[in-house]
Design a protein around this motif. Structure first.
Motif, PDB file in Angstrom:
ATOM      1  N   LYS B  30     -32.525  84.086  23.995  1.00  0.00           N
ATOM      2  CA  LYS B  30     -33.596  83.245  23.990  1.00  0.00           C
ATOM      3  C   LYS B  30     -34.630  83.802  24.849  1.00  0.00           C
ATOM      4  O   LYS B  30     -34.623  84.359  25.887  1.00  0.00           O
ATOM      5  CB  LYS B  30     -32.917  82.145  24.866  1.00  0.00           C
ATOM      6  N   GLY B  31     -35.724  83.708  24.303  1.00  0.00           N
ATOM      7  CA  GLY B  31     -37.035  84.078  24.973  1.00  0.00           C
ATOM      8  C   GLY B  31     -37.525  85.414  24.946  1.00  0.00           C
ATOM      9  O   GLY B  31     -38.619  86.020  25.468  1.00  0.00           O
ATOM     10  N   LYS B  32     -36.579  86.192  24.135  1.00  0.00           N
ATOM     11  CA  LYS B  32     -36.951  87.451  24.047  1.00  0.00           C
ATOM     12  C   LYS B  32     -37.723  88.067  22.811  1.00  0.00           C
ATOM     13  O   LYS B  32     -37.480  87.177  21.509  1.00  0.00           O
ATOM     14  CB  LYS B  32     -35.631  88.494  23.736  1.00  0.00           C
ATOM     15  N   ASP B  94     -35.320  86.563  17.831  1.00  0.00           N
ATOM     16  CA  ASP B  94     -35.718  85.036  17.894  1.00  0.00           C
ATOM     17  C   ASP B  94     -35.931  84.379  16.518  1.00  0.00           C
ATOM     18  O   ASP B  94     -36.475  85.004  15.533  1.00  0.00           O
ATOM     19  CB  ASP B  94     -36.647  85.046  18.698  1.00  0.00           C
TER      20      ASP B  94
END
Lengths: 124, 253
Positions: B30-32, B94
């Motif tokens: 998450k968030g990468k 993602d």
């Protein structure tokens, strides 16, 4: 409709066990296992019409397996939970409503394939 | 500018560890912005079944135990796979990455292009065949499965180096014993491998290097060799212990 096969019948505690394997045309395989209460089997002992609906069939238990894809995957367990105790007449409505409400994505099968396979397992 | 994604080559692990590492990378993605491409294999050999499959409908569990073959349920749907002489890959990225279509079949096609390009480097022409296969000369050479969770996509799949259909059918259940031989013949006619096409086994490194280059080209990214983080490894161990290594998970359906 595609090929269906593998129908078999057993009894469990007076209920009927049904199995049905359905190969969706150009799609995946759905295997259905159901335990069904049939009004005709019980009518000499109890008035079951309030439970079994017009079809006279109630789904006591169900398991849907196969090589299909559903996103999110956990939805299948929710669907099975919701179908337990449902009369055959309302199975299509439950499935269609849940697919729409839960915004679920089916790959390799569609909601009508699931309905068809369950109906076959319950009634044939 | 070309993005740089992480390349993991994690070698051979047991089935529960392999599935746990894919899930650990997925959960921590998450968030990468950049994705991860991982290549791996299975030791001991293993059967993986799809998320929705009934283990006792698909697998001769006793025979697997007797032969020391692992059995594991995947987080992804799809069918049962016998993991023997193959290269397995996973891609984790993602869900909102610009290259990932919201349409599942389109995203399969895109992510599978890495395999198609990799096979091309080995001299094998192939194409994506919906829903989730790659075929060459009409025969399946790669099967793939995808899930989307926690804002990320995980797609993993196999690239067959060679195929041993007879052993596979010793470990998988068939609906009717009388047609076992017929089913073996049918699968042999529908499935092929790199060895079958090139007329002999290829060095592992050659296949992996071709796939690394193929994924880089197909996904349009640079792949930079890396390692799983300590956080990923800790989570992998936890997931292996609490999920893929348990009867509760593997026999849940």
């Amino acid at each position: 409709m595609g090929q269906g096969n593998g129908i078999s019948r057993d009894r469990a505690g007076g209920n009927i066990i049904g199995r049905y394997i359905y190969k969706v045309p150009e799609g995946k395989l759905i295997k259905v296992w159901v335990e069904v209460l049939r009004e005709s089997e019980m009518s000499d002992r109890l008035d079951m019409s309030g439970i079994t609906g017009a079809s006279g069939h109630t789904l006591v238990d169900i398991r849907l397996t196969g090589d299909f894809f559903i996103h999110p995957e956990e939805w299948i367990a929710d669907l099975e939970d919701e179908l337990r105790g449902a009369a055959l007449d309302v199975v299509p409505d439950i499935i269609r409503r849940k697919v729409e409400e839960d915004n679920v994505l089916l790959v390799g099968i569609n909601q009508d394939d699931i309905i068809h396979a369950i109906e076959q397992a319950m009634t044939k | 500018m070309t993005e740089t994604w992480r390349l993991l080559r994690t070698g051979s692990m047991d089935a529960a560890s392999n599935m746990a590492l894919d899930e650990a990378v997925l959960r921590l993605n998450k968030g990468k912005k950049e994705g991860t491409v991982r290549f791996y294999s299975w030791e001991p050999k293993a059967i993986s079944i799809g998320y929705f499959q009934g283990i006792n409908e698909e697998v001769d569990v006793e025979k697997c135990e007797e032969l020391g073959v692992d059995v594991v349920r995947r987080i992804t749907g799809g069918g049962a796979v016998y993991h023997d002489d193959e290269l397995t890959y996973s891609v984790i990225v993602d869900e909102n990455h610009p290259s990932i279509s919201r349409n599942i079949l389109e995203s399969y096609d895109h992510l599978c292009s890495g395999i198609v390009k990799g096979l091309e480097r080995l001299g094998i022409d192939s194409e994506f065949k919906p829903i989730n296969d790659i075929i060459t000369s009409g025969k399946k050479i790669s099967g793939n499965a995808q899930t989307r969770r926690m804002g990320s996509v995980l797609q993993h799949g196999t690239i067959l180096r060679s195929v041993d259909v007879r052993t596979m059918f010793d470990l998988l259940l068939v609906p009717d014993e009388k047609i076992r031989d017929k089913m073996i013949t049918a699968v042999e006619e529908r499935v092929t491998s790199i060895s079958n096409i090139l007329g002999g086994s290829q060095p592992d490194d050659r296949v992996t290097e071709a796939m690394v280059a193929g994924f880089s080209e197909g996904l349009g990214v640079e792949l930079e060799p890396g390692e799983p983080t300590s956080e990923e490894l800790e989570l992998m161990e936890k997931i292996r212990r609490e999920k893929y290594g348990t009867r509760e998970w593997n026999f849940k359906r």
